[in-house]
Design an enzyme around this catalytic site. Structure first.
Site, PDB file in Angstrom:
ATOM      1  N   ARG A  25      29.222   9.948  -7.599  1.00  0.00           N
ATOM      2  CA  ARG A  25      29.376  10.285  -9.004  1.00  0.00           C
ATOM      3  C   ARG A  25      29.342  11.914  -9.148  1.00  0.00           C
ATOM      4  NH1 ARG A  25      27.698   5.372  -9.034  1.00  0.00           N
ATOM      5  NH2 ARG A  25      28.047   3.751 -10.766  1.00  0.00           N
ATOM      6  N   ASP A 301      24.023  -6.083  -4.974  1.00  0.00           N
ATOM      7  CA  ASP A 301      23.949  -5.335  -3.378  1.00  0.00           C
ATOM      8  C   ASP A 301      22.463  -5.775  -3.165  1.00  0.00           C
ATOM      9  OD1 ASP A 301      26.436  -4.213  -3.535  1.00  0.00           O
ATOM     10  OD2 ASP A 301      25.769  -2.006  -4.099  1.00  0.00           O
TER      11      ASP A 301
END
Length: 414
Positions: A25, A301
């Site tokens: 990001r 995850d």
């Protein structure tokens, strides 16, 4: 590469790699500035290198790529027409909307398991925003040509939040304001990370209940000095290692992080492990472990780490959110079920969106990683409690997120 992991105990202090989610990001935001940004504490797993290739192709100038600090001069002026994203799902869904800011065709190419992962959720929204897009039956490769206009658009968020992240970072640079309507958003902590990163670079985005985002167009990204925090996905594996096989302290992580996988501490506590957090460090230590319940819908995850935890706990643990696992590097629900069965652990996935794991004795076996970095790490953690050793096929896949995982495991053996 095969890796044999013998049984054993662990004790020590480890520092996980930087958050690849934050790193990608921040790299994207630095590209979108017209000045010079500094990214600190950067480490280079495969996914971060994929993002670095993308920003250089799209016009960024990067210095210091061999160290932990990068200086990035932004500027969206593509030097090439092909983005090579490797096996990074986030880079694909992040940089496709950013490439669509450009008025030239850009092709996004992937490799390996990424070629079977769905990209169809990007097609209709990008077309609605004025982008020409050609795909291959909802898979890579795909080609986009902008410029992206802005306006009003609806997005299905039920498969992944990654494409929403790409839109949220690209659309402030669009000419028009955008209202983004999101249906069934998942992994909302990752959207919080995106909004926080945009804010660090001077961009304003407002949202309501993760269902409606308002993105003013014509904004300017301002250069930033950004220290990348430790990766909680990697930290989760290390903390489960401590909880099941000894004691591990993980540094450069904070419980105040916006990363979704801080939730592993809740699961560890529910299972009976000792969990202590002090400032920028968290310690997990073994105690008698019992079955636990946990909803991983917004932190999928964690499933491989939670599987290793449940395998070491007495009783049947229930983990919800398996619908999020089909389109990872492999179908992780099936992979966990099949590979843990080889270890003598019963995993039941017959109920929709639920995984039940009966803890017990772990036996020696040869298992597969399916080319999935998190599966390889999960099986290595489980191996510490085996009756001998576990041989993991495809262990090199850890390079995707944690290249030195096996080295760190050996450093803390006692």
């Amino acid at each position: 590469m095969d890796k044999t992991v013998p049984q054993g105990r662990v004790k020590g202090t480890l520092t996980p790699p930087c958050s690849k989610s934050y790193a990608q990001r921040a790299l994207a935001a630095a590209l979108l500035t017209e000045g010079e940004s500094c990214l600190r504490n950067l480490e280079y797993c495969d996914d971060t290198r994929a993002a670095l290739r993308c920003i250089e192709t799209l016009g960024a100038s990067v210095r210091g790529a061999d160290g932990g600090t990068l200086t990035i001069r932004g500027g969206l002026r593509p030097r090439g027409s092909i983005l090579r994203v490797g096996e990074s799902g986030l880079s694909t869904r992040l940089f496709t909307p950013i490439a669509a800011l450009c008025d030239m065709p850009v092709t996004i190419e992937g490799e390996g398991t990424l070629l079977s992962r769905p990209m169809h959720m990007m097609t209709a929204p990008l077309r609605a925003l004025g982008v020409e897009i050609a795909d291959t039956g909802g898979r890579l490769p795909l080609r986009v040509r902008g410029p992206i206009r802005g306006g009003e658009v609806a997005v299905d968020g039920s498969v992944s939040s990654q494409f929403i992240t790409g839109l949220l970072l690209a659309l402030p640079r669009a000419e028009r304001d955008t209202t983004l309507y999101v249906r069934r958003a998942v992994s909302t902590p990752y959207l919080d990370m995106t909004l926080a990163t945009a804010a660090r670079f001077g961009v304003e985005i407002s949202q309501r209940d993760y269902e409606e985002f308002y993105i003013p167009g014509g904004q300017r990204y301002e250069p930033a000095d950004f220290a990348i925090e430790g990766d909680w996905s990697a930290a989760a594996m290390l903390l489960v290692m401590g909880a099941t096989a000894g004691e591990i302290t993980v540094r450069n992580v904070s419980m105040l992080s916006k990363q979704a996988d801080t939730a592993v501490c809740t699961a560890l506590a529910r299972a009976g492990a000792a969990v202590i957090h002090e400032g920028q460090a968290v310690t997990a230590a073994h105690r008698p472990l019992h079955a636990f319940e946990f909803d991983a819908t917004h932190c999928p995850d964690l499933f491989p780490a939670l599987a290793a935890l449940a395998a070491a706990a007495e009783g049947v643990s229930t983990i919800r959110g398996t619908s999020r696992l089909e389109y990872k590097e492999c179908n992780r629900a099936e992979a966990i079920r099949d590979e843990y069965a080889k270890l003598g652990i019963e995993v039941d996935t017959s109920e929709e969106d639920v995984m039940r794991i009966r803890g017990g004795a772990i036996r020696s076996a040869r298992v597969r990683s399916y080319g999935d970095h998190r599966m390889a790490m999960s099986l290595a953690v489980a191996a510490l409690r085996s009756d001998g050793e576990v041989e993991i096929e495809g262990a090199e896949s850890v390079a995707k997120s944690y290249p030195d995982f096996f080295g760190d495991l050996e450093r803390v053996r006692i």
